[in-house]
Design an enzyme around this catalytic site. Structure first.
Site, PDB file in Angstrom:
ATOM      1  N   ASP A 150      -4.449  11.843  -1.947  1.00 42.02           N
ATOM      2  CA  ASP A 150      -3.999  10.972  -0.853  1.00 42.02           C
ATOM      3  C   ASP A 150      -4.804   9.650  -1.086  1.00 42.02           C
ATOM      4  O   ASP A 150      -5.831   9.398  -2.019  1.00 42.02           O
ATOM      5  CB  ASP A 150      -4.210  11.560   0.486  1.00 42.02           C
ATOM      6  CG  ASP A 150      -3.330  10.919   1.364  1.00 42.02           C
ATOM      7  OD1 ASP A 150      -2.541   9.754   1.232  1.00 42.02           O
ATOM      8  OD2 ASP A 150      -3.265  11.691   2.562  1.00 42.02           O
TER       9      ASP A 150
HETATM   10  C1  NOJ Z   1      -2.032   8.136   3.505  1.00 45.63           C
HETATM   11  C2  NOJ Z   1      -1.279   9.191   4.329  1.00 45.63           C
HETATM   12  O1  NOJ Z   1      -1.837  10.419   4.602  1.00 45.63           O
HETATM   13  C3  NOJ Z   1       0.083   9.615   3.053  1.00 45.63           C
HETATM   14  O2  NOJ Z   1       0.789  10.533   4.025  1.00 45.63           O
HETATM   15  C4  NOJ Z   1       0.751   8.484   2.758  1.00 45.63           C
HETATM   16  O3  NOJ Z   1       1.865   8.922   1.855  1.00 45.63           O
HETATM   17  C5  NOJ Z   1      -0.422   7.534   1.987  1.00 45.63           C
HETATM   18  N1  NOJ Z   1      -1.373   7.181   2.878  1.00 45.63           N
HETATM   19  C6  NOJ Z   1       0.487   6.607   1.131  1.00 45.63           C
HETATM   20  O4  NOJ Z   1       0.895   5.442   2.105  1.00 45.63           O
END
Ligand code: NOJ
Length: 709
Positions: A255
């Site tokens: 993430d």
């Molecule tokens: C953080 C989030 O937790 C995740 O779900 C998301 O896909 C990413 N950022 C990218 O934006």
């Protein structure tokens, strides 16, 4: 071909393929980097997210293909969570439809639109089971139940990926967030998770395992730690379970800066160690953290990371690009023609309206006040969400333009029911303590025959980094409702929100409540369809509504206690609130009535290789045609580890004309009875079971059967 390409690559170019940076046209996390275009040109980044649009993505793709030594195409990702430009209901809302075909279709349309604008990869579906409504990200998933969550996951993955990833209108899906992110303590985002391995395997992992079996192309790690190790460094999750047990062949992305965050977690001393831990555990691609970018070449040169590990991750990512057909033509998803013809079409908006109305849950309908009768009435539409467009599209609304939303006021006005006079007053803001607009709202309501109150949350009160410690209506909206209530007019509440709310006062005092979540661009017409009876509501809650925040976590498939609730003092209860929810999982009313009878089992004994046929008579005993979600739950009475009081195992959404009766059948097999045992093996155990069937998780008919070996 991929192997020979890998042979040609320098170590820096390899690490480039493991690097994902955001562009600057959307912001979905805390850090931005300058110079991502130069990094593309230098072959040091192989994937970009938050970039879309045929013209822009072509520009970026050209940098990769025409200006780098090896010309490896970029992979372009984005959070296409509930629609790309045509915005569908938030995932929690869609789950309330229990309509898997409709959910597959909404993902299919999202993929069609996203791919027309150059995208290859969505960061969806989020398949975290979530049992704490304080956690804002409950909005992004399918709610509290593992079985329903698994079915929804499969439908959405199929919708995004289709049967053929090389088709230009399919994209890679991403099972996220792996794992147990929904179990963050106290519902606070990014917080610690500490649960047993049994609970992890029984409750949180099944949707992920099913996603692997359905050939989901990618996985994303979660921000939380589990068993004391952040997920992005967890060899147990990423290697032992995902690769060795489940044989996942796609690639894993971290993430957003979650590799870096392992330093703050205190499991490594610095970023270099974080990089080593992540790649060794099994994270193939580093999202936005630049940890691999900065440190991986040195880690390999110093012998701390084997180059074979790097090669393997590169291979997985190049394979994904290959399967998409990018090596044949890197521009094949970038298509101005398709961008013009296939985005926000009338057909897509129709589908958005269709699933939006299916997602609405009727929570209360005293005296059948809904649907509103046809004759001319004066309707006062009041509340901060009555004429709003911005909040309707919910959080994570991708490239959706909120100005294209149809508000509830517009939906009612455009419904063709011109016999009604519709008055409007805002009443208050979503999160305000000033009562300056109350008087105007009261005066407006006084002139009306019926009042519709549109109340709820702002879109960004749920989603990422949007936890709440109370889940009441924000601001003074409840005070407004109380003032209007004093007028004694028939009152309907239309709720818009990204999570269950505590609404006991409304439940006790208003006539009718419609839970509409955030329904997307077509919210207004969809709600109008239900209010005027053009659609008979059929949604059922995918998540429990507690009476107050102190009951949380409250979910239907809880365990028994040794001292179940009874009159006796020394039993499991609160002194100040019942144990029961305000509205249970699976609950939702209809404008008609459904009667369940004649529950029959083909046998009271299930033998190992066999199945039991279960049938029930479902009658539409009311006056309108409608859909009912027939739910089947099972309880294992005695297990070598304790089992939940009931677990959803199957459901069917059935349409019946008024007065019609239908036999609904299910088959129970041994595999439906399996669970993780004391020794963590997965199997069913011989013994006594109960099966329950009905229209929600509480009002159920039941029968007994046994599993014999
Ligand atoms: C953080 C989030 O937790 C995740 O779900 C998301 O896909 C990413 N950022 C990218 O934006």
């Amino acid at each position: 071909m991929i192997d020979s390409l890998i042979n040609e690559m320098t170590l820096e170019e390899k690490v480039g393929q493991l690097t994902l940076f955001t562009s600057d046209i959307d912001i979905t996390g805390p850090s931005m980097r300058e110079g991502y275009k130069e990094d593309i040109q230098a072959g040091r980044v192989g994937a970009i997210f938050n970039a879309y649009g045929a013209a822009f993505t072509r520009q970026l793709q050209q940098l990769a293909v025409e200006e780098t030594r090896l010309g490896i195409p970029l992979l372009l990702g984005y959070d296409v969570i509930h629609g790309f430009k045509t915005i569908f209901p938030i995932p929690l809302a869609e789950a309330a439809s229990w309509d898997l075909a409709a959910m597959e279709k909404s993902a299919r349309i999202a993929a069609t639109e996203a791919s027309a604008e150059g995208l290859h990869w969505t960061y969806a579906p989020m398949i975290d089971v979530a049992r704490d409504p304080r956690w804002g990200r409950i909005a992004e998933g399918a709610g509290e139940d593992t079985y329903l969550g698994t079915q929804v996951a499969l439908a959405r993955i199929k919708g995004f990926q289709g049967d053929d990833l090389s088709a230009v209108n399919t994209i890679l899906a991403c099972a996220k967030h792996y794992a147990a992110y929904g179990a963050s303590q106290a519902g606070r985002d990014y917080n610690t998770v500490d649960i047993s391995e049994l609970e992890l395997r029984d409750t949180y992992l099944p949707p992920f395992k099913a996603a692997v079996n359905a050939s989901v192309a990618t996985f994303m790690t979660s921000f939380n730690e589990i068993f004391g190790v952040p997920a992005s460094g967890s060899e147990f999750l990423l290697s032992d379970i995902l690769r060795d047990e489940w044989n996942f062949e796609g690639f894993v992305v971290s993430d957003y800066t979650s590799i870096n965050e392992m330093v703050a977690h205190g499991v490594v001393a610095d970023l270099k160690d974080a990089g080593q831990m992540a790649i060794t555990a099994g994270v193939d691609m580093d999202m936005q953290g630049a940890v691999y970018y900065e440190y991986l070449p040195d880690l390999v040169k110093e012998g701390k990371v084997d180059v074979a590990t790097v090669n393997q991750s590169v291979r997985r990512i190049l394979e994904a690009k290959y399967r998409l057909g990018l090596f044949d033509n890197p521009y094949r998803y970038i298509d101005q023609q398709r961008e013009q013809n296939e985005v926000m079409t009338n057909e897509h908006l129709e589908a958005a309206r269709d699933i939006a109305r299916k997602s609405i849950v009727l929570l209360k309908n005293e005296n059948d006040i809904l649907p509103l009768k046809n004759e001319g009435q004066t309707i006062a539409l009041i509340g901060p969400l009555a004429d709003d467009k911005k909040e309707l599209i919910g959080s994570w609304s991708a490239a959706g333009d909120w100005e294209k939303s149809v508000s509830l006021l517009e939906g009612l006005q455009q419904s063709g029911r011109n016999q009604h006079e519709i008055l409007y007053a805002k009443g208050t803001n979503i999160n305000d303590d000033s009562t300056q607009y109350f008087q105007e709202a009261i005066k407006t309501a006084e002139r009306a025959d019926v009042v519709i109150l549109a109340l709820g949350e702002a879109a960004l009160m749920s989603g990422e980094a949007a936890s709440r410690s109370t889940i009441d209506l924000p601001g003074n909206q409840l005070d407004l409702a109380k003032e209007i209530h004093k007028l004694g007019k028939p009152t309907i509440v239309v709720l818009m929100n990204g999570r269950p709310l505590t609404i006991s006062w409304l439940d006790e005092n208003v006539d009718s409540i419609l839970e509409t979540w955030f329904l997307g661009h077509q919210a207004g017409p969809a709600i109008a369809d239900v209010i005027f009876g053009d659609y008979n509501p059929s949604g059922k809650l995918p998540v429990t509504f507690p009476r107050n925040v102190g009951q949380i976590p409250l979910y239907y498939n809880q365990k028994m206690t040794g001292r179940p609730l009874a009159e006796n003092k020394y039993t499991s209860k609160y002194l100040d609130v019942p144990n029961t929810p305000l509205y249970p999982f699976g609950y939702g009313l209809s404008y008609t009535d459904f009667t369940y009878s004649d529950l029959r089992l083909s046998s009271k004994v299930l033998l190992q290789q066999d199945s039991i046929k279960l049938s029930i008579k479902l009658q539409n005993s009311g006056n309108l045609a409608g859909h009912e979600v027939v739910q089947l739950y099972i309880r294992d009475l005695v297990g070598n580890v304790t089992r939940p009081v009931k677990e959803l195992k199957a459901f069917k959404k059935i349409y019946l004309e008024a007065g019609q009766t239908q036999e609904v059948t299910f088959y129970i097999k041994q595999e439906d009875l399996a669970f993780y045992q004391r020794d963590l093996s997965y199997d069913a155990e011989a013994g006594q079971f109960k099966v329950f069937i009905g229209g929600n998780s509480i009002d159920l008919l039941e029968e007994n059967f046994a599993l014999n070996y």
